[in-house]
Design a protein around this motif. Structure first.
Motif, mmCIF file in Angstrom:
data_model
loop_
_atom_site.group_PDB
_atom_site.id
_atom_site.type_symbol
_atom_site.label_atom_id
_atom_site.label_comp_id
_atom_site.label_asym_id
_atom_site.label_seq_id
_atom_site.Cartn_x
_atom_site.Cartn_y
_atom_site.Cartn_z
ATOM 1 N N LEU A 1 -3.169 0.933 9.854
ATOM 2 C CA LEU A 1 -2.024 0.156 10.337
ATOM 3 C C LEU A 1 -1.231 -0.456 9.193
ATOM 4 C CD1 LEU A 1 -3.929 -1.591 13.269
ATOM 5 C CD2 LEU A 1 -2.336 0.337 13.431
ATOM 6 N N GLU A 2 -1.902 -0.725 8.088
ATOM 7 C CA GLU A 2 -1.237 -1.448 7.016
ATOM 8 C C GLU A 2 -2.025 -1.287 5.726
ATOM 9 O OE1 GLU A 2 -0.941 -5.510 8.347
ATOM 10 O OE2 GLU A 2 -0.297 -6.174 6.358
ATOM 11 N N ILE A 3 -1.305 -1.054 4.628
ATOM 12 C CA ILE A 3 -1.947 -1.187 3.309
ATOM 13 C C ILE A 3 -1.061 -2.139 2.530
ATOM 14 C CG2 ILE A 3 -2.689 -0.018 1.195
ATOM 15 C CD1 ILE A 3 -2.962 2.570 2.842
ATOM 16 N N ASP A 4 -1.626 -3.239 2.104
ATOM 17 C CA ASP A 4 -0.845 -4.327 1.508
ATOM 18 C C ASP A 4 -1.333 -4.546 0.076
ATOM 19 O OD1 ASP A 4 0.018 -6.793 0.621
ATOM 20 O OD2 ASP A 4 -0.313 -7.821 2.534
ATOM 21 N N PRO A 5 -0.604 -3.978 -0.914
ATOM 22 C CA PRO A 5 -1.074 -4.064 -2.309
ATOM 23 C C PRO A 5 -1.044 -5.488 -2.863
ATOM 24 C CG PRO A 5 0.600 -2.354 -2.051
ATOM 25 C CD PRO A 5 0.599 -3.155 -0.797
ATOM 26 N N VAL A 6 -0.133 -6.340 -2.360
ATOM 27 C CA VAL A 6 -0.068 -7.705 -2.897
ATOM 28 C C VAL A 6 -1.326 -8.478 -2.521
ATOM 29 C CG1 VAL A 6 1.169 -9.908 -2.802
ATOM 30 C CG2 VAL A 6 2.446 -7.748 -2.840
ATOM 31 N N ASN A 7 -1.667 -8.394 -1.253
ATOM 32 C CA ASN A 7 -2.857 -9.123 -0.791
ATOM 33 C C ASN A 7 -4.136 -8.296 -0.909
ATOM 34 O OD1 ASN A 7 -1.639 -11.648 0.053
ATOM 35 N ND2 ASN A 7 -0.495 -10.340 1.471
ATOM 36 N N ARG A 8 -3.959 -7.065 -1.373
ATOM 37 C CA ARG A 8 -5.080 -6.142 -1.582
ATOM 38 C C ARG A 8 -5.952 -6.034 -0.334
ATOM 39 N NH1 ARG A 8 -6.797 -7.443 -7.851
ATOM 40 N NH2 ARG A 8 -4.881 -6.630 -8.739
ATOM 41 N N ILE A 9 -5.280 -5.699 0.761
ATOM 42 C CA ILE A 9 -6.021 -5.476 2.008
ATOM 43 C C ILE A 9 -5.494 -4.216 2.702
ATOM 44 C CG2 ILE A 9 -6.648 -7.879 2.505
ATOM 45 C CD1 ILE A 9 -4.276 -7.925 4.497
ATOM 46 N N VAL B 1 -5.443 4.720 0.195
ATOM 47 C CA VAL B 1 -5.272 3.553 -0.691
ATOM 48 C C VAL B 1 -5.208 4.009 -2.153
ATOM 49 C CG1 VAL B 1 -6.352 1.971 0.941
ATOM 50 C CG2 VAL B 1 -7.745 2.939 -0.884
ATOM 51 N N GLY B 2 -5.882 5.131 -2.455
ATOM 52 C CA GLY B 2 -5.855 5.682 -3.812
ATOM 53 C C GLY B 2 -4.443 6.044 -4.244
ATOM 54 N N GLU B 3 -3.628 6.501 -3.292
ATOM 55 C CA GLU B 3 -2.247 6.863 -3.628
ATOM 56 C C GLU B 3 -1.443 5.659 -4.095
ATOM 57 O OE1 GLU B 3 -0.485 8.967 -0.342
ATOM 58 O OE2 GLU B 3 -2.040 10.518 -0.495
ATOM 59 N N LEU B 4 -1.898 4.474 -3.745
ATOM 60 C CA LEU B 4 -1.201 3.244 -4.164
ATOM 61 C C LEU B 4 -1.922 2.564 -5.324
ATOM 62 C CD1 LEU B 4 -0.419 1.878 -0.591
ATOM 63 C CD2 LEU B 4 1.148 3.051 -2.157
ATOM 64 N N GLY B 5 -2.819 3.280 -5.961
ATOM 65 C CA GLY B 5 -3.530 2.700 -7.110
ATOM 66 C C GLY B 5 -4.613 1.722 -6.693
ATOM 67 N N LEU B 6 -5.029 1.817 -5.428
ATOM 68 C CA LEU B 6 -6.067 0.897 -4.935
ATOM 69 C C LEU B 6 -7.318 1.685 -4.556
ATOM 70 C CD1 LEU B 6 -3.669 -1.236 -2.752
ATOM 71 C CD2 LEU B 6 -4.884 -2.055 -4.787
ATOM 72 N N CYS B 7 -8.366 0.936 -4.258
ATOM 73 C CA CYS B 7 -9.628 1.605 -3.970
ATOM 74 C C CYS B 7 -10.385 0.826 -2.895
ATOM 75 C CB CYS B 7 -10.380 1.662 -5.301
ATOM 76 S SG CYS B 7 -12.130 1.663 -5.221
ATOM 77 N N TYR B 8 -10.968 1.573 -1.929
ATOM 78 C CA TYR B 8 -11.896 0.979 -0.958
ATOM 79 C C TYR B 8 -13.285 1.491 -1.334
ATOM 80 C CZ TYR B 8 -14.381 -0.158 3.289
ATOM 81 O OH TYR B 8 -15.307 -0.669 4.164
ATOM 82 N N PRO B 9 -14.079 0.663 -2.041
ATOM 83 C CA PRO B 9 -15.293 1.196 -2.674
ATOM 84 C C PRO B 9 -16.401 1.740 -1.779
ATOM 85 C CG PRO B 9 -14.601 -0.842 -3.748
ATOM 86 C CD PRO B 9 -13.801 -0.707 -2.486
#
Ligand SMILES: Cc1cc2nc3c(=O)[nH]c(=O)nc-3n(C[C@H](O)[C@H](O)[C@H](O)COP(=O)(O)OP(=O)(O)OC[C@H]3O[C@@H](n4cnc5c(N)ncnc54)[C@H](O)[C@@H]3O)c2cc1C
Length: 455
Positions: free
Chosen positions: A97-105, A121-129
């Motif tokens: 529903l949402e990927i929020d890079p500022v709040n990292r959620i 999330v990887g496409e936005l430089g983030l990771c869900y470990p």
């Protein structure tokens, strides 16, 4: 029965209610062997929160048990149907529903597949470990239900550490919101954490707010070969005591290595007694691996081979991910244990499992999230042989007794389900059981949610 189907259909689209026994039977159980399961009366596949609320209101009105299911990759029978139940499959609620890079959620529905979220999330430089080996199939709802772990937990922790908030449909259809979207928050009891690992026994998770991390650099791995499991476990202790922070620290015993080679021709060393796989996702992984390699050599490793690049590292990880499927091919049946001990007791655990295998004259292969002390002894046996089947069950129980005696737990990540429910009381003790039953009573006074699991 007629009433149940009619009332469910009143609030659900036709295609979301399945009564064909050929299909409903296929929703009967998860991937654990030797766990009783029943025949569901109906399978429902809602797409919205309101539809889940309708299902739960109907179940409560008619007092019909409900078994929530994700992808049914569970290994404890926790998603097994009971006779006459409603199987509530959350697999169609699969939107991110949402990927929020500022709040990292990320905010997700429960049917989102773990690997799909990881890639998004990887496409936005983030990771869900949290990354169970089954990550290409298992769902976030199932991960929350079991409190699952994975290969990178040694550095990043388990599912519980990433669930910030939940929306949960309760047994009577009310919607409960728990937790937060903020980086911090301590208002009231931590009901979010209570739901993690509750195996669908307290409510239906319909939304989750998950914490994300910045994506680390790609990891580089090495493999170290040991002449004994004891030496490999010694290396694990020295690595952790030495302050190293690997992103992965996995062990495969000789039986597992040979099973993986046989299944997938991976070219792992055939004669080894134990392999350690370690990886770093740090800024200088080659230097970190070199330091860790020295620790392995000091502990008795006969060979330490760093991967040349990330592609070779991924191949090593692939070998580890194949461990359970490969051991399943050793005989006609397996029972997969999940005992987690303090890392310092890992050597004693593996030695004890080898003694149990010898005592019962069975093949028991062990793969382990070694950095977490989380072992998966896999008891391989011929299901057509009643005596061997009996010995398999007894050895499985002895493995749990050994884990408890070493200060461990009967389950590090797969959950209790039906497979280990007789053992939960031994671990919790009478006071623990009484309070946990009390909690269940508050959330599910009619006992409709996933009955027969846990207790
Ligand atoms: C080859 C293989 C490798 C595996 N590797 C790992 C591993 O490394 N680490 C690990 O932890 N596990 C592992 N597992 C076990 C399994 O994949 C995990 O337990 C996973 O979390 C289950 O997810 P699922 O979607 O399949 O859930 P299911 O099996 O369908 O359900 C699991 C539990 O969650 C409950 N549940 C599901 N969805 C909801 C919901 N929306 N609300 C409330 N309750 C719900 C169910 O009732 C059940 O109690 C592995 C399994 C296999 C087959």
């Amino acid at each position: 029965m007629g009433d149940l189907i009619e009332q469910l259909r009143a609030g659900l689209p036709g295609e979301a209610v399945i009564t064909d026994p050929d299909v409903t039977t296929s929703y009967g159980h998860d991937m654990a062997g030797f766990c009783p399961s029943g025949a569901p009366a109906v399978v429902v596949l809602p797409r919205t929160v309101e539809q889940v609320q309708h299902i739960m209101r109907t179940a409560t009105a008619l007092q019909v048990p409900v078994v929530p299911q994700g992808a049914r990759t569970g290994l404890s029978g926790a998603a097994n149907a009971s006779d006459g139940c409603i199987v509530l499959s959350l697999t169609r609620m699969d939107r991110i529903l949402e990927i929020d890079p500022v709040n990292r959620i990320a905010v997700v529905e429960p049917g989102v597949v773990n690997a799909v979220l990881s890639r998004a999330v990887g496409e936005l430089g983030l990771c869900y470990p949290p990354d169970p080996s089954s990550w290409e199939q298992c769902t976030i709802g199932g991960n929350i239900g079991t409190g699952s772990g994975g290969l990178c937990c040694v550095k990043y922790g388990v599912t519980a550490e990433y669930v910030l908030g939940l929306e949960v449909v309760l047994a009577d259809g009310r919607l409960l919101k728990t937790g937060r979207r903020t980086a911090k928050g301590v208002a009231g009891y931590d009901l979010t954490r209570l739901f993690v690992g509750s195996e669908g026994s307290l409510g239906i998770v319909v939304r989750a707010v998950l914490a994300l991390k910045p994506a680390p650099p790609e990891q580089l791995a090495l493999v170290a070969e040991f002449p004994s499991a004891a030496a490999a476990c010694e290396a694990v202790c020295a690595i952790m005591a030495g302050g190293h922070a690997p992103s992965l620290l996995e062990l495969m015993d000789g039986t597992t290595v040979r099973a993986v080679n046989k299944m997938a021709r991976m070219g792992l060393p055939e004669s080894t007694e134990a392999l350690l796989l370690a990886a770093f996702d740090s800024h200088d992984p080659a230097a970190d691996l070199a330091a860790l390699g020295k620790v392995c050599t000091a502990a008795g490793a006969t060979q330490v081979v760093p991967a040349e690049d990330t592609a070779e590292s991924e191949l090593l990880l692939q070998a580890r991910r194949l461990a359970l499927p490969a051991l399943e091919l050793v005989s006609t049946a397996t029972m997969i244990d999940d005992v987690c001990v303090p890392r310092s007791a890992l050597g004693a655990m593996l030695e004890g499992v080898a003694a149990i295998a010898a005592k019962f004259d069975l093949t028991i292969g062990v793969c382990a999230h070694a950095g977490d002390g989380n072992t998966h002894p896999v008891v391989c046996f011929d299901v057509g042989d009643p005596d061997e089947s009996r010995r398999a069950r007894e050895s499985f129980d002895e493995i749990m007794a050994l884990g408890l005696a070493l200060g461990g737990t009967i389950t590090g990540e797969h959950g209790v389900g039906v497979l280990k429910k007789e053992w939960l009381a031994r671990e919790l003790g009478p006071v623990g059981v009484e309070l946990q039953r009390g909690v269940k009573q508050v959330f599910d006074p009619l006992g409709l949610l996933n009955p027969g699991k846990l207790f």
